[in-house]
Design a protein around this motif. Structure first.
Motif, short mmCIF file in Angstrom:
data_model
loop_
_atom_site.label_atom_id
_atom_site.label_comp_id
_atom_site.label_asym_id
_atom_site.label_seq_id
_atom_site.Cartn_x
_atom_site.Cartn_y
_atom_site.Cartn_z
N ILE A 114 56.13 -54.77 53.92
CA ILE A 114 55.23 -54.45 55.03
C ILE A 114 53.83 -54.86 54.60
O ILE A 114 53.29 -54.34 53.62
CB ILE A 114 55.26 -52.96 55.39
CG1 ILE A 114 56.64 -52.56 55.90
CG2 ILE A 114 54.20 -52.65 56.45
CD1 ILE A 114 56.78 -51.09 56.20
N GLY A 115 53.27 -55.80 55.34
CA GLY A 115 51.93 -56.30 55.03
C GLY A 115 50.94 -55.99 56.12
O GLY A 115 51.25 -55.33 57.13
N VAL A 116 49.75 -56.50 55.93
CA VAL A 116 48.66 -56.27 56.88
C VAL A 116 49.04 -56.77 58.28
O VAL A 116 48.86 -56.07 59.27
CB VAL A 116 47.37 -56.95 56.38
CG1 VAL A 116 46.27 -56.91 57.43
CG2 VAL A 116 46.90 -56.29 55.09
N GLU A 117 49.58 -57.96 58.35
CA GLU A 117 49.95 -58.52 59.66
C GLU A 117 51.04 -57.69 60.34
O GLU A 117 51.02 -57.51 61.55
CB GLU A 117 50.40 -59.99 59.53
CG GLU A 117 49.28 -60.94 59.17
CD GLU A 117 48.13 -60.92 60.18
OE1 GLU A 117 48.41 -60.90 61.41
OE2 GLU A 117 46.97 -60.92 59.75
N ASP A 118 51.99 -57.19 59.55
CA ASP A 118 53.04 -56.34 60.11
C ASP A 118 52.44 -55.07 60.71
O ASP A 118 52.76 -54.70 61.85
CB ASP A 118 54.05 -55.94 59.01
CG ASP A 118 54.84 -57.11 58.47
OD1 ASP A 118 55.25 -57.97 59.26
OD2 ASP A 118 55.04 -57.15 57.24
N LEU A 119 51.57 -54.40 59.95
CA LEU A 119 50.97 -53.17 60.45
C LEU A 119 50.06 -53.44 61.65
O LEU A 119 50.04 -52.65 62.59
CB LEU A 119 50.19 -52.46 59.35
CG LEU A 119 51.03 -51.67 58.35
CD1 LEU A 119 50.15 -51.02 57.29
CD2 LEU A 119 51.88 -50.61 59.03
N LEU A 120 49.32 -54.53 61.61
CA LEU A 120 48.48 -54.88 62.76
C LEU A 120 49.33 -55.07 64.01
O LEU A 120 48.98 -54.61 65.10
CB LEU A 120 47.66 -56.15 62.49
CG LEU A 120 46.37 -55.95 61.72
CD1 LEU A 120 45.74 -57.31 61.40
CD2 LEU A 120 45.39 -55.08 62.47
N HIS A 121 50.47 -55.74 63.84
CA HIS A 121 51.38 -55.95 64.97
C HIS A 121 51.86 -54.61 65.53
O HIS A 121 51.89 -54.40 66.76
CB HIS A 121 52.57 -56.81 64.54
CG HIS A 121 53.57 -57.01 65.62
ND1 HIS A 121 53.40 -57.95 66.62
CD2 HIS A 121 54.75 -56.38 65.89
CE1 HIS A 121 54.43 -57.88 67.45
NE2 HIS A 121 55.26 -56.95 67.02
N VAL A 122 52.24 -53.68 64.64
CA VAL A 122 52.71 -52.36 65.08
C VAL A 122 51.59 -51.63 65.82
O VAL A 122 51.81 -51.06 66.89
CB VAL A 122 53.22 -51.53 63.88
CG1 VAL A 122 53.46 -50.08 64.28
CG2 VAL A 122 54.50 -52.14 63.32
N TYR A 123 50.39 -51.64 65.26
CA TYR A 123 49.26 -50.98 65.92
C TYR A 123 49.00 -51.58 67.30
O TYR A 123 48.75 -50.86 68.26
CB TYR A 123 47.99 -51.07 65.07
CG TYR A 123 47.85 -49.92 64.11
CD1 TYR A 123 47.38 -48.70 64.54
CD2 TYR A 123 48.20 -50.07 62.77
CE1 TYR A 123 47.25 -47.64 63.66
CE2 TYR A 123 48.07 -49.02 61.89
CZ TYR A 123 47.59 -47.81 62.34
OH TYR A 123 47.47 -46.76 61.46
N ARG A 124 49.04 -52.90 67.40
CA ARG A 124 48.80 -53.56 68.70
C ARG A 124 49.89 -53.17 69.70
O ARG A 124 49.62 -52.91 70.86
CB ARG A 124 48.74 -55.08 68.56
CG ARG A 124 47.65 -55.61 67.66
CD ARG A 124 46.25 -55.18 68.08
NE ARG A 124 45.24 -55.73 67.21
CZ ARG A 124 44.51 -55.02 66.37
NH1 ARG A 124 44.66 -53.72 66.28
NH2 ARG A 124 43.61 -55.59 65.61
N LYS A 125 51.13 -53.11 69.21
CA LYS A 125 52.26 -52.72 70.06
C LYS A 125 52.10 -51.28 70.55
O LYS A 125 52.52 -50.94 71.66
CB LYS A 125 53.56 -52.88 69.28
CG LYS A 125 54.81 -52.88 70.12
CD LYS A 125 56.01 -53.28 69.28
CE LYS A 125 57.28 -53.20 70.09
NZ LYS A 125 58.45 -53.56 69.30
N LEU A 126 51.46 -50.46 69.73
CA LEU A 126 51.19 -49.07 70.11
C LEU A 126 49.96 -48.95 71.00
O LEU A 126 49.60 -47.86 71.44
CB LEU A 126 51.00 -48.21 68.86
CG LEU A 126 52.25 -47.94 68.04
CD1 LEU A 126 51.90 -47.30 66.71
CD2 LEU A 126 53.22 -47.07 68.81
N GLY A 127 49.29 -50.08 71.24
CA GLY A 127 48.13 -50.08 72.13
C GLY A 127 46.80 -49.87 71.43
O GLY A 127 45.78 -49.64 72.08
N ASP A 128 46.77 -49.94 70.11
CA ASP A 128 45.53 -49.75 69.37
C ASP A 128 44.93 -51.11 69.05
O ASP A 128 45.36 -51.80 68.13
CB ASP A 128 45.80 -48.98 68.07
CG ASP A 128 44.52 -48.62 67.33
OD1 ASP A 128 43.46 -49.23 67.59
OD2 ASP A 128 44.58 -47.72 66.47
#
Length: 164
Positions: A114-128
């Motif tokens: 799990i890297g920065v891009e993965d977490l950014l993707h999850v946050y964006r998917k959550l609407g953040d």
């Protein structure tokens, strides 16, 4: 694992798991969408939906009743930590399967990390859309314990969640 099947897990007694404060806070920030230091019912539901769950109103009521010890309608860091401890204390095989599923959901790139891009993707998917790369990088540092590595392994991910 459905929200209703987690109910029994949350009823189990828990004990401290030894995670660092940084790891606990990093995981809490994933859920704390409003950045107010608490997790709302809606925040929890959004994360569960992203993780493939579709909790109904009654399931959310049961889950909130168990987690929200002080009854204020939000989940504090301490309440979140207690919830995660209880989840981690459940059957180890179920835990490992749940953790692997969650890790795989967060491992957007599919590289086993799990890297920065993965977490950014999850946050964006959550609407953040407001979280910064620096904040996400700090989460990875909190998980790995070093600023040198930019991705967390499954074992590091598991350790962060067990800190709760």
């Amino acid at each position: 694992m459905s929200v209703s099947s987690r109910k029994g897990v949350l009823n189990k007694l828990s004990s401290p798991t030894g995670l660092t404060d940084g790891q606990v806070k990093a995981a809490f920030r994933i859920f704390d969408k409003s950045k107010k230091g608490v997790i709302t019912r809606g925040d929890i539901r959004k994360v569960l939906v992203v993780l493939g769950q579709e909790p109904g109103l009654q399931e959310m009521d049961v889950l909130m009743e168990e987690i929200d010890v002080d009854g204020d309608g939000t989940i504090s860091l301490d309440e979140f930590k207690t919830m995660m401890e209880r989840l981690m204390e459940s059957n180890e095989e179920d835990d490992r399967e749940l953790l692997e599923d969650t890790f795989n959901d967060f491992d957007v790139s599919g590289d086993g990390l799990i890297g920065v891009e993965d977490l950014l993707h999850v946050y964006r998917k959550l609407g953040d859309d407001e979280i910064t790369i620096e904040e996400v990088e700090q989460m990875i540092v909190d998980a790995t314990g070093t600023p040198k590595r930019k991705k967390a392994t499954f074992e590091e991910f598991k350790a962060v969640l067990k800190e709760y």
